[in-house]
Design a protein around this motif. Structure first.
Motif, short mmCIF file in Angstrom:
data_model
loop_
_atom_site.label_atom_id
_atom_site.label_comp_id
_atom_site.label_asym_id
_atom_site.label_seq_id
_atom_site.Cartn_x
_atom_site.Cartn_y
_atom_site.Cartn_z
N VAL A 21 0.92 -1.27 -0.07
CA VAL A 21 -0.23 0.10 -0.17
C VAL A 21 0.53 1.00 0.32
CG1 VAL A 21 -1.38 0.93 1.27
CG2 VAL A 21 -1.94 -0.93 0.91
N GLN A 22 1.61 1.64 0.76
CA GLN A 22 3.00 2.28 0.94
C GLN A 22 3.88 3.05 -0.32
OE1 GLN A 22 5.47 1.43 3.88
NE2 GLN A 22 4.24 2.62 5.50
N GLU A 23 4.05 1.48 -0.79
CA GLU A 23 4.18 1.63 -2.71
C GLU A 23 3.69 2.21 -3.28
OE1 GLU A 23 5.51 -2.26 -4.07
OE2 GLU A 23 5.46 -1.67 -6.26
N ILE A 24 2.24 1.57 -3.35
CA ILE A 24 1.45 2.17 -4.25
C ILE A 24 0.50 3.92 -4.19
CG2 ILE A 24 -1.20 2.54 -5.04
CD1 ILE A 24 -1.34 -0.26 -4.24
N TYR A 25 0.82 4.24 -2.60
CA TYR A 25 1.33 6.21 -2.60
C TYR A 25 2.65 6.39 -2.95
CZ TYR A 25 -2.96 6.21 0.11
OH TYR A 25 -3.98 5.80 1.20
N GLN A 26 3.63 5.95 -3.06
CA GLN A 26 4.67 6.67 -3.49
C GLN A 26 4.59 6.37 -4.70
OE1 GLN A 26 7.75 3.33 -1.64
NE2 GLN A 26 7.91 4.91 0.36
N ARG A 27 4.17 5.37 -5.48
CA ARG A 27 4.94 5.52 -7.15
C ARG A 27 3.87 7.15 -7.78
NH1 ARG A 27 5.00 0.61 -9.80
NH2 ARG A 27 5.25 1.72 -11.66
N PHE A 28 2.24 6.79 -6.75
CA PHE A 28 1.31 7.68 -7.41
C PHE A 28 0.39 8.77 -7.22
CE2 PHE A 28 1.73 3.78 -10.60
CZ PHE A 28 1.43 2.61 -9.55
N ALA A 29 0.71 8.86 -5.86
CA ALA A 29 0.34 10.00 -5.18
C ALA A 29 0.13 10.87 -5.83
CB ALA A 29 0.52 9.86 -3.72
N GLY A 30 1.45 11.34 -6.13
CA GLY A 30 2.22 12.38 -6.81
C GLY A 30 1.63 12.49 -8.49
N LYS A 31 1.29 11.51 -8.90
CA LYS A 31 0.86 12.56 -10.38
C LYS A 31 -0.59 12.80 -10.07
CE LYS A 31 3.87 8.56 -12.07
NZ LYS A 31 3.92 7.34 -12.84
N ILE A 32 -1.06 11.38 -8.82
CA ILE A 32 -2.86 11.71 -9.05
C ILE A 32 -3.11 13.11 -8.52
CG2 ILE A 32 -4.86 11.93 -7.37
CD1 ILE A 32 -3.82 9.61 -10.14
N LYS A 33 -2.33 14.04 -7.27
CA LYS A 33 -2.11 14.83 -7.20
C LYS A 33 -1.25 16.10 -8.05
CE LYS A 33 0.99 18.48 -3.31
NZ LYS A 33 1.83 17.77 -2.97
N HIS A 34 -0.55 16.27 -9.10
CA HIS A 34 -0.40 16.78 -10.00
C HIS A 34 -1.08 17.50 -10.89
CE1 HIS A 34 1.91 19.43 -12.47
NE2 HIS A 34 1.94 18.03 -13.70
N HIS A 35 -2.54 16.46 -11.10
CA HIS A 35 -3.29 15.97 -12.36
C HIS A 35 -3.83 16.66 -11.74
CE1 HIS A 35 -6.71 14.87 -15.01
NE2 HIS A 35 -6.68 14.96 -14.19
N ILE A 36 -5.18 16.77 -10.45
CA ILE A 36 -6.10 17.29 -10.02
C ILE A 36 -5.71 19.05 -9.61
CG2 ILE A 36 -7.26 16.78 -7.55
CD1 ILE A 36 -7.46 14.12 -8.01
N LEU A 37 -4.26 19.20 -9.47
CA LEU A 37 -4.13 20.76 -9.06
C LEU A 37 -4.16 21.13 -10.21
CD1 LEU A 37 -1.40 20.47 -6.45
CD2 LEU A 37 -2.86 21.05 -6.02
N GLN A 38 -3.76 20.37 -11.32
CA GLN A 38 -3.62 20.66 -12.76
C GLN A 38 -4.65 21.88 -12.86
OE1 GLN A 38 -0.84 22.55 -14.79
NE2 GLN A 38 -0.14 22.41 -12.71
N HIS A 39 -6.44 20.56 -12.84
CA HIS A 39 -7.53 20.29 -13.09
C HIS A 39 -8.48 21.55 -12.37
CE1 HIS A 39 -5.46 17.75 -16.16
NE2 HIS A 39 -6.51 18.52 -16.81
N GLN A 40 -8.16 22.38 -11.24
CA GLN A 40 -9.05 23.34 -10.55
C GLN A 40 -9.48 22.23 -8.95
OE1 GLN A 40 -12.61 23.91 -12.70
NE2 GLN A 40 -12.00 25.66 -13.92
#
Length: 185
Positions: A21-40
């Protein structure tokens, strides 16, 4: 089609494997955060979408025996992006359009990813702890509602009316949100 080796992520979620579960967070959390921040969206929106997507995948794996025939990353990112599009549509902040380019446009935010993982994990643990405070009926209603099944079918399966299910779900969500808000003060 054959099962993809990334099926290990689903099995890890089902077994509550902390390292995976930590690996999932480490690998993908930044990408999701970036996408959502870029889309309001906000960081809180990103954390919520990420967690809700993990829960959706968990339920799909547990109750519908989801088998991955593709890599986990694009599958997970697509779920998060669609969930965010639905949230935007619900908020009516922007018209929802689905361009093919949007499905593949994921930036890197590696510098802040580690910090975000810690915050999200603490937030997820707090959410789960507050969820466990709910009564068994509320937990069951909310779990079933997260499966994506039609509310009418859930009501029938539980032996209650559709109106009762909607009202009870609303009450359960209000209780859960009050528990969570009390923790954030």
């Amino acid at each position: 089609m054959s099962i993809h080796p990334d099926q290990r992520y689903l099995e890890g979620l089902l077994q509550n494997d902390t390292l995976l579960v930590q690996e999932i967070y480490q690998r993908f959390a930044g990408k999701i955060k970036h996408h959502i921040l870029q889309h309001q969206g906000t960081e809180d929106d990103a954390a919520d979408i990420f967690q809700e997507s993990i829960i959706d995948i968990y339920h799909q794996a547990k109750y519908k025996e989801l088998q991955l025939t593709c890599p986990f990353e694009p599958f997970f990112l697509l779920i998060c992006k669609r969930k965010w599009l639905n949230e935007l549509k619900k908020r009516s902040r922007q018209p929802v359009t689905k361009r093919l380019d949007d499905l593949y446009e994921v930036g890197e935010d590696a510098f802040a990813a580690a910090e975000q993982v810690v915050k999200e994990e603490a937030q997820a643990n707090m959410y789960l702890a507050q969820f466990e405070r709910l009564g068994e009926k509320c937990r069951e209603i909310l779990r079933l509602s997260l499966t994506g099944e039609a509310q009418e079918k859930i009501a029938a399966a539980m032996g209650v009316t559709y109106g009762y299910l909607r009202k009870k779900k609303s009450e359960c969500m209000a209780t859960l949100l009050s528990f969570i808000q009390a923790q954030k003060i």
